[in-house]
Design a protein around this motif. Structure first.
Motif, PDB file in Angstrom:
ATOM      1  N   GLU A  21      -2.187  14.165  -5.348  1.00 31.73           N
ATOM      2  CA  GLU A  21      -2.245  13.070  -4.564  1.00 31.73           C
ATOM      3  C   GLU A  21      -2.516  11.891  -5.111  1.00 31.73           C
ATOM      4  O   GLU A  21      -3.286  11.663  -5.927  1.00 31.73           O
ATOM      5  N   SER A  22      -1.958  10.843  -4.500  1.00 39.40           N
ATOM      6  CA  SER A  22      -2.235   9.449  -4.847  1.00 39.40           C
ATOM      7  C   SER A  22      -2.194   8.366  -3.849  1.00 39.40           C
ATOM      8  O   SER A  22      -1.844   8.692  -2.711  1.00 39.40           O
ATOM      9  N   GLU A  23      -3.109   7.421  -4.132  1.00 41.27           N
ATOM     10  CA  GLU A  23      -3.157   6.212  -3.024  1.00 41.27           C
ATOM     11  C   GLU A  23      -3.727   4.770  -4.014  1.00 41.27           C
ATOM     12  O   GLU A  23      -4.390   5.205  -4.819  1.00 41.27           O
TER      13      GLU A  23
ATOM     14  N   SER B  27       5.874   2.266  -7.478  1.00 44.62           N
ATOM     15  CA  SER B  27       4.688   2.594  -6.863  1.00 44.62           C
ATOM     16  C   SER B  27       3.906   1.367  -6.753  1.00 44.62           C
ATOM     17  O   SER B  27       4.485   0.106  -7.137  1.00 44.62           O
TER      18      SER B  27
ATOM     19  N   SER C  73       1.788  12.551  -1.602  1.00 45.04           N
ATOM     20  CA  SER C  73       1.193  13.988  -2.276  1.00 45.04           C
ATOM     21  C   SER C  73       2.438  14.634  -2.801  1.00 45.04           C
ATOM     22  O   SER C  73       3.765  14.384  -2.239  1.00 45.04           O
TER      23      SER C  73
ATOM     24  N   GLU D 165      -6.848   1.450  -7.285  1.00 42.74           N
ATOM     25  CA  GLU D 165      -6.409   2.879  -6.746  1.00 42.74           C
ATOM     26  C   GLU D 165      -7.711   3.130  -5.740  1.00 42.74           C
ATOM     27  O   GLU D 165      -8.084   4.123  -5.038  1.00 42.74           O
TER      28      GLU D 165
ATOM     29  N   TYR E 215       0.881  -1.179   0.074  1.00 42.54           N
ATOM     30  CA  TYR E 215       0.148   0.024   0.075  1.00 42.54           C
ATOM     31  C   TYR E 215       0.788   1.309  -0.037  1.00 42.54           C
ATOM     32  O   TYR E 215       1.958   1.255   0.631  1.00 42.54           O
ATOM     33  N   SER E 216       0.477   2.150  -0.646  1.00 47.51           N
ATOM     34  CA  SER E 216       1.224   3.649  -0.632  1.00 47.51           C
ATOM     35  C   SER E 216       0.377   4.738  -1.050  1.00 47.51           C
ATOM     36  O   SER E 216      -0.725   4.633  -1.696  1.00 47.51           O
ATOM     37  N   GLU E 217       0.591   5.722  -0.267  1.00 50.60           N
ATOM     38  CA  GLU E 217      -0.186   6.870  -0.589  1.00 50.60           C
ATOM     39  C   GLU E 217       1.049   8.145  -0.518  1.00 50.60           C
ATOM     40  O   GLU E 217       2.140   8.042   0.021  1.00 50.60           O
TER      41      GLU E 217
END
Length: 450
Positions: free
Chosen positions: A48-50, A333, A30, A68, A26-28
């Motif tokens: 922002e990404s998650e 990622s 900004s 996502e 898992y990654s998040e």
């Protein structure tokens, strides 16, 4: 939803569907980028990404899937896609889920103070950077690029073998590109800083460095073609190392894409050349405690006093060679598959300053910039032919600026011809901020000019 609970539900559904060992990544994150032009905010980007990915073993093959949408509604599709992906994989390479290392060294790459810096302060800083550049010299005709950016990232890795790892970090960077003009002569200069301590960014200092770099190049001319003793300045030496980093990857070696194959424990460079991979480096922008497969990272000398000590390995390549992984698996990622990359990767610095190295030379060339690095070199053969900028050295002093020259050679030969490493270790901008080098004095390189 609490991440641990979601991961447990994914594993439960995977098990029910026939998956064996599984891993969730898992990654998040900004990122913010601010650009100023002529005292106005000219560019503003906030992203922002998650997301999370699932790897799982089905009938002896590893399947991949990612989403996502980080909630329970994505679980069924995640598992289904892993099953489908595993059935179409035709690779014979064995992949497996890692149970975890005995020990993980704590690495702190998150500075809470950076989070507290207000956006207005960041905008004011980048406006000040532009303003300072114009103040320094009347020859400054424009500040072509003036940028501040920062970012934050968080990673969780968990698998069905009991592994649960968490990491977070942040980074800031700033750079300015200035243009100076003297009659018809136009030159550019650049300066940058990286780190995660905003208070250490000094607008005046950065502006002066960029302007002085440009001013020093005014009046540059070519030079007669020939073989010259060369000093490659720290930033250019780091760029060159970045272009050839792949030769140290075990995957490249196993695919016969690196001339370092079969060279372990052999002399491949000068005894002045030591190459370090340091995941625990304080302030390092690639510092971390675990790699993309959950393996504990290790400090290592890849080359020690010219002797090749190791390649970069992940679990797959290390199993092929029958050795332990070096903890260099990378995952760009949650969408990425497993690759190989170093952490903070740099040439160990020496004792002498750049000025001392130059003063020891009767004649030669100081190269301050290399251009066309991704088209003018062959990382397999090591051959390169690159446009360059710099200065002529005469009698131990900088004599004049030099342009319209091409420097040519072979990287493997260059490593053997390193006579001195400077004390001025420097890392690149984000994207290449994990690669560093001091200035390098090279016995000789071919320079094509007039």
């Amino acid at each position: 939803m609490e991440m641990k609970s979601l991961i447990d539900k994914i594993f439960a559904e995977g098990k029910k569907s026939g998956l064996g060992d599984m891993e969730v990544y898992y990654s998040e994150g900004s990122s913010l980028s601010l650009k100023v032009f002529q005292k106005e905010l000219d560019g503003y980007s906030l992203s922002e990404s998650e997301g999370l990915s699932l790897r799982g073993v089905y009938k002896g093959k590893m399947g991949y899937s990612y989403t996502e949408k980080v909630d329970e509604s994505s679980i069924d599709l995640l598992v289904k896609n892993v099953l489908e992906n595993a059935t179409v994989i035709d690779s014979d390479d064995e992949e497996y889920i890692f149970e975890g290392s005995k020990e993980y060294k704590k690495v702190d790459t998150f500075n809470p103070e950076l989070d507290k810096v207000k956006e207005t302060e960041k905008i004011n800083f980048v406006k000040q950077l532009e303003d300072e550049a114009y103040k320094i010299d009347e020859k400054v005709t424009s500040v072509e690029t003036c940028v501040y950016g920062d970012g934050y990232g968080e990673t969780i890795m968990s698998n069905t073998k009991g592994l649960y790892l968490h990491d977070k970090g942040n980074i800031a960077y700033t750079y300015a590109v200035v243009v100076v003009k003297d009659k018809d002569d136009i030159k550019t200069g650049m300066a940058y800083r990286t780190g995660n301590d905003f208070s250490k960014f000094n607008a005046k200092e950065i502006a002066e460095e960029a302007v002085n770099e440009a001013l020093a190049l005014l009046g540059a001319k070519s030079i007669k073609s020939g073989d010259y003793a060369v000093v490659i300045r720290n930033n250019a030496a780091a760029d060159l190392l970045e272009a050839f980093t792949g030769i140290f990857s075990a995957e490249s070696v196993q695919k016969n894409l690196s001339l370092l194959k079969g060279k372990l424990n052999e002399q491949i460079g000068s005894d002045k050349f030591t190459l370090v991979d340091d995941p625990f480096m304080e302030g390092g922008l690639a510092s971390k405690s675990f790699d993309g497969e959950g393996v504990a990272c290790k400090y290592k000398k890849v080359v020690e006093k010219g002797v090749l000590k190791t390649y970069f390995h992940n679990l797959k390549t290390s199993k092929k060679d029958g050795i332990e992984t070096t903890g260099n698996a990378s995952k760009g990622s949650y969408k990425s598959s497993i690759d190989i990359a170093p952490s903070n990767f740099y040439v160990e610095k020496g004792e002498k300053s750049l000025e001392e190295i130059i003063s020891s030379m009767e004649s030669g060339i100081l190269i301050t910039e290399l251009q066309g690095l991704h088209s003018g070199l062959n990382s397999v053969s090591g051959d390169f032919s690159l446009a360059a900028l710099g200065f002529e050295i005469k009698g131990g002093k900088i004599a004049r600026p030099v342009e319209q020259i091409t420097v040519a050679g072979n990287y493997f030969e260059l490593l053997k011809n390193i006579e001195e490493t400077g004390s001025d270790l420097k890392f690149g901008l984000p994207g290449e901020a994990y690669i560093g080098s001091p200035s390098l004095k090279i016995k000789k390189l071919a320079i094509a000019g007039e």
